[in-house]
Design a protein around this motif. Sequence first.
Motif, PDB file in Angstrom:
ATOM      1  N   GLU A 161       0.837  -1.209   0.000  1.00  0.00           N
ATOM      2  CA  GLU A 161       0.000   0.000   0.000  1.00  0.00           C
ATOM      3  C   GLU A 161       0.872   1.259   0.000  1.00  0.00           C
ATOM      4  OE1 GLU A 161      -3.223   2.266   2.882  1.00  0.00           O
ATOM      5  OE2 GLU A 161      -2.954   0.095   3.119  1.00  0.00           O
ATOM      6  N   LEU A 162       1.910   1.270   0.836  1.00  0.00           N
ATOM      7  CA  LEU A 162       2.818   2.422   0.866  1.00  0.00           C
ATOM      8  C   LEU A 162       3.622   2.514  -0.424  1.00  0.00           C
ATOM      9  CD1 LEU A 162       4.062   2.325   4.557  1.00  0.00           C
ATOM     10  CD2 LEU A 162       2.554   4.030   3.503  1.00  0.00           C
ATOM     11  N   ASN A 163       4.000   1.382  -0.979  1.00  0.00           N
ATOM     12  CA  ASN A 163       4.735   1.393  -2.242  1.00  0.00           C
ATOM     13  C   ASN A 163       3.865   1.992  -3.351  1.00  0.00           C
ATOM     14  OD1 ASN A 163       7.356   0.614  -3.433  1.00  0.00           O
ATOM     15  ND2 ASN A 163       6.051  -0.603  -4.797  1.00  0.00           N
ATOM     16  N   GLN A 164       2.593   1.644  -3.370  1.00  0.00           N
ATOM     17  CA  GLN A 164       1.684   2.204  -4.367  1.00  0.00           C
ATOM     18  C   GLN A 164       1.546   3.711  -4.189  1.00  0.00           C
ATOM     19  OE1 GLN A 164       0.507   0.713  -7.097  1.00  0.00           O
ATOM     20  NE2 GLN A 164      -0.276   2.730  -7.674  1.00  0.00           N
ATOM     21  N   LYS A 165       1.459   4.167  -2.934  1.00  0.00           N
ATOM     22  CA  LYS A 165       1.385   5.612  -2.675  1.00  0.00           C
ATOM     23  C   LYS A 165       2.654   6.308  -3.154  1.00  0.00           C
ATOM     24  CE  LYS A 165      -1.868   5.551   1.147  1.00  0.00           C
ATOM     25  NZ  LYS A 165      -2.113   5.847   2.554  1.00  0.00           N
ATOM     26  N   LEU A 166       3.795   5.659  -2.968  1.00  0.00           N
ATOM     27  CA  LEU A 166       5.053   6.242  -3.439  1.00  0.00           C
ATOM     28  C   LEU A 166       5.077   6.292  -4.966  1.00  0.00           C
ATOM     29  CD1 LEU A 166       7.791   7.436  -2.767  1.00  0.00           C
ATOM     30  CD2 LEU A 166       8.700   5.101  -2.599  1.00  0.00           C
ATOM     31  N   ILE A 167       4.617   5.256  -5.614  1.00  0.00           N
ATOM     32  CA  ILE A 167       4.549   5.248  -7.085  1.00  0.00           C
ATOM     33  C   ILE A 167       3.633   6.377  -7.571  1.00  0.00           C
ATOM     34  CG2 ILE A 167       3.680   3.917  -9.063  1.00  0.00           C
ATOM     35  CD1 ILE A 167       4.768   1.389  -7.537  1.00  0.00           C
ATOM     36  N   GLU A 168       2.520   6.582  -6.892  1.00  0.00           N
ATOM     37  CA  GLU A 168       1.612   7.668  -7.249  1.00  0.00           C
ATOM     38  C   GLU A 168       2.270   9.036  -7.032  1.00  0.00           C
ATOM     39  OE1 GLU A 168      -1.878   6.814  -4.910  1.00  0.00           O
ATOM     40  OE2 GLU A 168      -2.285   4.975  -6.061  1.00  0.00           O
ATOM     41  N   ALA A 169       3.050   9.167  -5.978  1.00  0.00           N
ATOM     42  CA  ALA A 169       3.775  10.421  -5.727  1.00  0.00           C
ATOM     43  C   ALA A 169       4.811  10.676  -6.820  1.00  0.00           C
ATOM     44  CB  ALA A 169       4.427  10.395  -4.352  1.00  0.00           C
ATOM     45  N   ILE A 170       5.500   9.637  -7.251  1.00  0.00           N
ATOM     46  CA  ILE A 170       6.468   9.753  -8.352  1.00  0.00           C
ATOM     47  C   ILE A 170       5.759  10.182  -9.631  1.00  0.00           C
ATOM     48  CG2 ILE A 170       8.018   8.429  -9.863  1.00  0.00           C
ATOM     49  CD1 ILE A 170       9.284   9.013  -7.131  1.00  0.00           C
ATOM     50  N   ALA A 171       4.574   9.637  -9.873  1.00  0.00           N
ATOM     51  CA  ALA A 171       3.805  10.019 -11.062  1.00  0.00           C
ATOM     52  C   ALA A 171       3.464  11.501 -11.016  1.00  0.00           C
ATOM     53  CB  ALA A 171       2.535   9.171 -11.179  1.00  0.00           C
ATOM     54  N   LYS A 172       3.117  12.016  -9.841  1.00  0.00           N
ATOM     55  CA  LYS A 172       2.831  13.452  -9.704  1.00  0.00           C
ATOM     56  C   LYS A 172       4.084  14.282  -9.927  1.00  0.00           C
ATOM     57  CE  LYS A 172      -1.062  12.855  -6.574  1.00  0.00           C
ATOM     58  NZ  LYS A 172      -1.527  12.992  -5.195  1.00  0.00           N
ATOM     59  N   LEU A 173       5.236  13.779  -9.470  1.00  0.00           N
ATOM     60  CA  LEU A 173       6.499  14.480  -9.707  1.00  0.00           C
ATOM     61  C   LEU A 173       6.764  14.582 -11.203  1.00  0.00           C
ATOM     62  CD1 LEU A 173       9.162  15.725  -8.550  1.00  0.00           C
ATOM     63  CD2 LEU A 173      10.096  13.406  -8.642  1.00  0.00           C
ATOM     64  N   ASN A 174       6.404  13.541 -11.935  1.00  0.00           N
ATOM     65  CA  ASN A 174       6.656  13.500 -13.383  1.00  0.00           C
ATOM     66  C   ASN A 174       5.585  14.206 -14.206  1.00  0.00           C
ATOM     67  OD1 ASN A 174       9.139  12.266 -13.439  1.00  0.00           O
ATOM     68  ND2 ASN A 174       8.254  10.224 -13.325  1.00  0.00           N
ATOM     69  N   ASP A 175       4.472  14.564 -13.572  1.00  0.00           N
ATOM     70  CA  ASP A 175       3.391  15.238 -14.287  1.00  0.00           C
ATOM     71  C   ASP A 175       3.856  16.633 -14.697  1.00  0.00           C
ATOM     72  OD1 ASP A 175       1.019  16.094 -15.352  1.00  0.00           O
ATOM     73  OD2 ASP A 175      -0.085  16.066 -13.462  1.00  0.00           O
ATOM     74  N   GLU A 176       3.802  16.910 -15.960  1.00  0.00           N
ATOM     75  CA  GLU A 176       4.310  18.185 -16.484  1.00  0.00           C
ATOM     76  C   GLU A 176       3.293  19.316 -16.435  1.00  0.00           C
ATOM     77  OE1 GLU A 176       7.499  18.721 -17.242  1.00  0.00           O
ATOM     78  OE2 GLU A 176       7.937  16.633 -16.756  1.00  0.00           O
ATOM     79  N   THR A 177       2.089  19.059 -15.933  1.00  0.00           N
ATOM     80  CA  THR A 177       1.075  20.122 -15.894  1.00  0.00           C
ATOM     81  C   THR A 177       1.236  21.004 -14.690  1.00  0.00           C
ATOM     82  OG1 THR A 177      -0.506  18.680 -14.773  1.00  0.00           O
ATOM     83  CG2 THR A 177      -0.593  18.786 -17.192  1.00  0.00           C
TER      84      THR A 177
END
Length: 177
Positions: A161-177
């Motif tokens: 569950e925490l790993n998934q939250k971290l993956i989601e946080a990384i996705a937000k870091l990579n979001d260019e908007t």
Amino acid sequence: MKILAFAASNSRQSINKKLAGYAASLVPNASVELLDLNDYELPLFSTDKEQELGHPALAQAFFNKITAADKLIISFAEHNGSYTAAYKNLFDWVSRINNKVYQHKPTLLLSTSPGLGGAASVMRSALHSAPFFGADVKANLSIPRFFDNFDTTHHKMINEELNQKLIEAIAKLNDET
């Protein structure tokens, strides 16, 4: 894309450095540089020391590392509910070079501790102050009970569950908007 990751700690066994390194490894197609704050140890900041030393080379070198990065991952250790002395001192020196220390870089803020709080107190401080100092905070995550949730032998998050939250946080870091 160049990711600069570091723990806001000078512990040689820093769990925050382990977390920052792991998080950075999840960023696809990135070149990662994982810094050690021990490489940037400076005298205790004061205006007297600043008049004597100006901008020390190590403070400038740290600032230059941020300049060269495309994105930042910072994991905060918590000492008595606040920043570590090592980080705060380096930050104070660098902020005298440029008040916008983080230079408007997309930033992921992390924190962890062995206890239940996950260094949430220092995270609240960082979330409040980082934008003032030029961080474009895209996401944040506190990880409680580090040793129960992270495999230090294999350097990976074992709590799915925490790993998934971290993956989601990384996705937000990579979001260019």
